[in-house]
Design an enzyme around this catalytic site. Sequence first.
Site, PDB file in Angstrom:
ATOM      1  N   ALA A   1       0.798  -1.157   0.096  1.00  0.00           N
ATOM      2  CA  ALA A   1       0.108   0.072   0.057  1.00  0.00           C
ATOM      3  C   ALA A   1       1.013   1.173  -0.132  1.00  0.00           C
ATOM      4  CB  ALA A   1      -0.971  -0.092   1.228  1.00  0.00           C
TER       5      ALA A   1
ATOM      6  N   HIS B   1       7.467   5.824   1.279  1.00  0.00           N
ATOM      7  CA  HIS B   1       7.942   4.577   0.885  1.00  0.00           C
ATOM      8  C   HIS B   1       9.000   4.984  -0.183  1.00  0.00           C
ATOM      9  CE1 HIS B   1       4.443   2.571   2.377  1.00  0.00           C
ATOM     10  NE2 HIS B   1       5.173   1.937   3.265  1.00  0.00           N
TER      11      HIS B   1
ATOM     12  N   LYS C   1       9.517   7.816  10.800  1.00  0.00           N
ATOM     13  CA  LYS C   1       8.158   7.596  11.045  1.00  0.00           C
ATOM     14  C   LYS C   1       7.939   6.731  12.279  1.00  0.00           C
ATOM     15  CE  LYS C   1       3.141   7.321  10.279  1.00  0.00           C
ATOM     16  NZ  LYS C   1       3.033   6.013  10.619  1.00  0.00           N
TER      17      LYS C   1
HETATM   18  P1  AMP Z   1       5.312   0.228   6.287  1.00  0.00           P
HETATM   19  O1  AMP Z   1       4.780  -0.524   5.017  1.00  0.00           O
HETATM   20  O2  AMP Z   1       4.182   0.832   7.067  1.00  0.00           O
HETATM   21  O3  AMP Z   1       5.645  -1.130   7.225  1.00  0.00           O
HETATM   22  O4  AMP Z   1       6.417   1.083   6.217  1.00  0.00           O
HETATM   23  C1  AMP Z   1       7.651   0.491   5.564  1.00  0.00           C
HETATM   24  C2  AMP Z   1       8.824   1.525   5.828  1.00  0.00           C
HETATM   25  O5  AMP Z   1       8.483   2.802   5.469  1.00  0.00           O
HETATM   26  C3  AMP Z   1       9.255   1.637   7.093  1.00  0.00           C
HETATM   27  O6  AMP Z   1      10.655   1.746   7.543  1.00  0.00           O
HETATM   28  C4  AMP Z   1       8.395   2.950   7.633  1.00  0.00           C
HETATM   29  O7  AMP Z   1       9.060   3.572   8.756  1.00  0.00           O
HETATM   30  C5  AMP Z   1       8.770   3.758   6.173  1.00  0.00           C
HETATM   31  N1  AMP Z   1       7.642   4.894   6.270  1.00  0.00           N
HETATM   32  C6  AMP Z   1       6.302   4.610   6.808  1.00  0.00           C
HETATM   33  N2  AMP Z   1       5.589   5.841   6.550  1.00  0.00           N
HETATM   34  C7  AMP Z   1       6.558   6.647   6.080  1.00  0.00           C
HETATM   35  C8  AMP Z   1       6.397   8.068   5.745  1.00  0.00           C
HETATM   36  N3  AMP Z   1       5.382   9.019   6.008  1.00  0.00           N
HETATM   37  N4  AMP Z   1       7.731   8.798   5.252  1.00  0.00           N
HETATM   38  C9  AMP Z   1       8.995   7.859   5.340  1.00  0.00           C
HETATM   39  N5  AMP Z   1       9.017   6.776   5.516  1.00  0.00           N
HETATM   40  C10 AMP Z   1       7.633   6.178   5.983  1.00  0.00           C
END
Ligand code: AMP
Length: 294
Positions: free
Chosen positions: A39, A44, A158
């Site tokens: 998603a 990301h 984040k």
């Molecule tokens: P997730 O898919 O939510 O597990 O996140 C995957 C990676 O993206 C993790 O390292 C999160 O910390 C990073 N991430 C999620 N949201 C953000 C954001 N708004 N800005 C930068 N990195 C993010």
Amino acid sequence: MARIGLNMILFKHANDLALYLDKQRKSGLTIGFVPTMGALHEGHLSLVKQALATADIAVVSIFVNPTQFNDPADFEKYPVSTGQDIQLLEQAGTPILFLPAVSEIYPQGTDRINNYDIGRLETLLEGSFRPGHFQGVCQVVERLLRIVEPDVLVMGQKDYQQCMVISRLLQLMGWQERTRLLLGPTLREADGLAMSSRNRRLNPEERRQSTAIYQLLSGINKDIRPGNLQALKQHSSAWLVNKGFRVDYVEIASAADLSPVEDWDGKTPLVALVAAFLNQVRLIDNMLLDKTIR
Ligand code: AMP
């Protein structure tokens, strides 16, 4: 391995990916890695850009890890948009996507949880409100790291506490020299809401309310003064409740180890962290307080 579109190479099997990456490594290329749960959004993609700026090739994984969800409903409702994710990654210039099935990551099943000694991170903040969450995170990230063996691992600030947990994991694995952990800044919507896959679950009214978290963090950054922080924390929490949130925590903590700070000396670098629900959707965010690092 399958080629999708012009550039993307998609791997579903760990062995195939490991073999492919081994060849790249032997030809002298360095590997950057961005683990995600899909998603995808601009946040990301900013990590992917960082990976490509520091390594020759970037691997992105999309895997909604069942062992890190303490709430089964949250797992079931986690948004999935693989087709759109692939398009975004192609545009961002990421030719290597790892999209494993659960059985590929957990061939022995999901019950075999190792115990990772992450110290106080286990019980502080997210650890306390999501018991077992970080054990699940360590479990999946260790497995992914052993498959990809990246030179650079890029993660988002984040998830501040998660970054600390992963730094500890690298230590536990003895990989501090082998894999460099890079942190990417939090990307936000125009009104300040931190981008998150879970934002897709907010209805228009909740989406309007959600911006209060950023307002609160910015307010704490502006108002904080040396001395006792109790009143500031209590007011902050009450303010969010008033805005319609169910608050798990509003904490002001040492940026170095996340221990809560009660009396601030005006020098210790601080981070303010929030976790709160709008109805069924749990949002987290944080801000390094820049007064402390001037
Ligand atoms: P997730 O898919 O939510 O597990 O996140 C995957 C990676 O993206 C993790 O390292 C999160 O910390 C990073 N991430 C999620 N949201 C953000 C954001 N708004 N800005 C930068 N990195 C993010």
